[in-house]
Enzyme design. Structure first.
Site, PDB file in Angstrom:
ATOM      1  N   CYS A 160       4.201 -10.321   9.511  1.00  0.00           N
ATOM      2  CA  CYS A 160       4.389  -8.990  10.089  1.00  0.00           C
ATOM      3  C   CYS A 160       5.672  -8.366   9.541  1.00  0.00           C
ATOM      4  O   CYS A 160       6.761  -8.933   9.692  1.00  0.00           O
ATOM      5  CB  CYS A 160       4.465  -9.058  11.611  1.00  0.00           C
ATOM      6  N   ARG A 285      -8.026  -3.237   7.424  1.00  0.00           N
ATOM      7  CA  ARG A 285      -8.383  -1.815   7.401  1.00  0.00           C
ATOM      8  C   ARG A 285      -9.821  -1.597   6.932  1.00  0.00           C
ATOM      9  O   ARG A 285     -10.518  -0.707   7.421  1.00  0.00           O
ATOM     10  CB  ARG A 285      -7.423  -1.045   6.499  1.00  0.00           C
TER      11      ARG A 285
END
Length: 382
Positions: A160, A285
């Site tokens: 992250c 995505r």
């Protein structure tokens, strides 16, 4: 127990649970399995080549898909979005392995409220990996032990890039601390058993030699597989993923490697695998925009929208803004930008969203002929 029943972590128990696979044109089977201990390996290949069933260890999946002549198809952990309704949807379209959103291990082990809100699953939500953000071996191991009866493995987030995560000592901060990552993986293995699957997800370093060194150190902990997002922490998603870097890691690794980044089509999967030689590909995505990409669809089939609306009502519902975002992303190649903006302006709840859609397009409900099977959206003549 009805197959639609939701089993939050607070209610899940060790019992035999009927696992009714979602109705699909490919296959329909009933399976019984036990939540207690490790699962027996049970699987089928659907007509489209996707795995279907339950598994004792996600590590076995790599061999199963290899025997089918392909790599593992994985849904990425996505903050807020890879929750139960979305996981149920992508499983209908060829995803082999799903991840929860990242859960903060420190809060999870200390707060009942965090456990109730962060982790929800059900009998058909398998195989499943729970991803944790952690910088403490004790917290990571305790959190893993808590979810062990209800999942097939855990993953440590070392990728992250957000500033808050770095400040907390989690995510990308950990790719500079391979010894700590090694200790955390080892702590879970010691607490949950060698057969319990533990993986890590990383980004690459500026100096790729550091990435290779990181992988080798973490491998010595007994980690089962590693997912590599082929971008550095500072790179935006608009920049192309570094497939050569992933290929370098794959060539040096002794465990299965999953590639993450720029997975938007089945053709793209072939290109990524051809360059890197990886054992699996992970999409984020790409699946948000087209949950059926691993099934070979070029855009979201309309049936997927119908299925998501049903799963969301039965397994959630998700907060409305998350629901709206999911639907908007799936309609990106189906409705115009103007139409999607109008949908957002004129619907403030699930009821209003369904009303808005019903006025313009055919939205079949579960039980109606053709539910969940349509390819093209059918507009209602004005």
């Amino acid at each position: 127990m009805d197959e639609e029943s939701e089993i939050p972590a607070r209610e899940a128990v060790h019992q035999y649970v009927p696992f009714l696979l979602p109705p699909l044109p490919f296959l329909s089977i009933h399976l019984f399995f036990s939540f207690e201990g490790l699962f027996s390996l049970c699987f089928w290949f659907r007509a489209d080549g996707a795995l279907y069933g339950c598994y004792g260890s996600p590590l076995k999946l790599f061999d199963l898909v290899k025997s089918a002549g392909r790599v593992l198809y994985v849904q990425a952990p996505m903050v807020r979005y890879s929750k139960l309704p979305f996981r149920a949807l992508v499983r209908d379209y060829g995803v082999d392995l799903c991840y929860t959103p990242m859960i903060l291990a420190k809060e999870f082990v200390r707060s009942q409220t965090a456990r109730f809100s962060d982790f929800t699953t059900n009998a058909s939500d398998r195989p499943l990996i729970v991803q944790f953000g952690a910088h403490s071996s004790i917290d990571f191991a305790r959190a893993a032990e808590m979810v062990k009866p209800y999942t097939d493995g855990v993953n440590l987030n070392c990728g992250c890039p957000q500033t808050w995560a770095i400040q907390e000592g989690i995510g990308c901060k950990l790719i500079q601390q391979p010894q700590l990552v090694k200790e955390m993986v080892r702590a879970v293995k010691d607490r949950c058993g060698e057969d319990f699957c533990v993986s890590v997800k990383i980004r690459i370093h500026h100096d790729l030699r550091e990435t290779v060194d990181f992988v080798k150190i973490v491998e010595s902990s007994g980690v089962d597989y590693i997912t590599v997002h082929g971008r550095r922490r500072s790179q935006r998603s608009s920049e192309s993923v570094n497939l050569e870097a992933i290929a370098l890691v794959k060539s040096a690794a002794g465990v299965p490697i999953v590639a993450n980044g720029d997975v938007f089509s089945l053709e793209g999967v072939g290109r990524i695998v051809g360059i890197t030689g990886v054992d699996g590909v992970m999409a984020a995505r790409g699946l948000m925009e087209n949950p059926a990409l691993f099934a070979g669809f070029k855009k979201t089939p309309w049936g997927a929208v119908e299925r998501f609306l049903r799963y969301n009502m039965n397994y959630g519902p998700l907060p409305y803004q998350l629901t709206l975002h999911h639907v908007g992303e799936m309609l990106r190649d189906v409705m115009t930008k103007k139409e999607r903006a109008e949908m957002t302006r004129n619907s403030g709840s699930m009821v209003e969203l369904l009303d808005w859609l019903d006025e313009r397009v055919v939205v079949r409900r579960y039980g109606e002929a053709g539910f969940g099977e349509g390819i093209e959206m059918e507009r209602i003549s004005s």
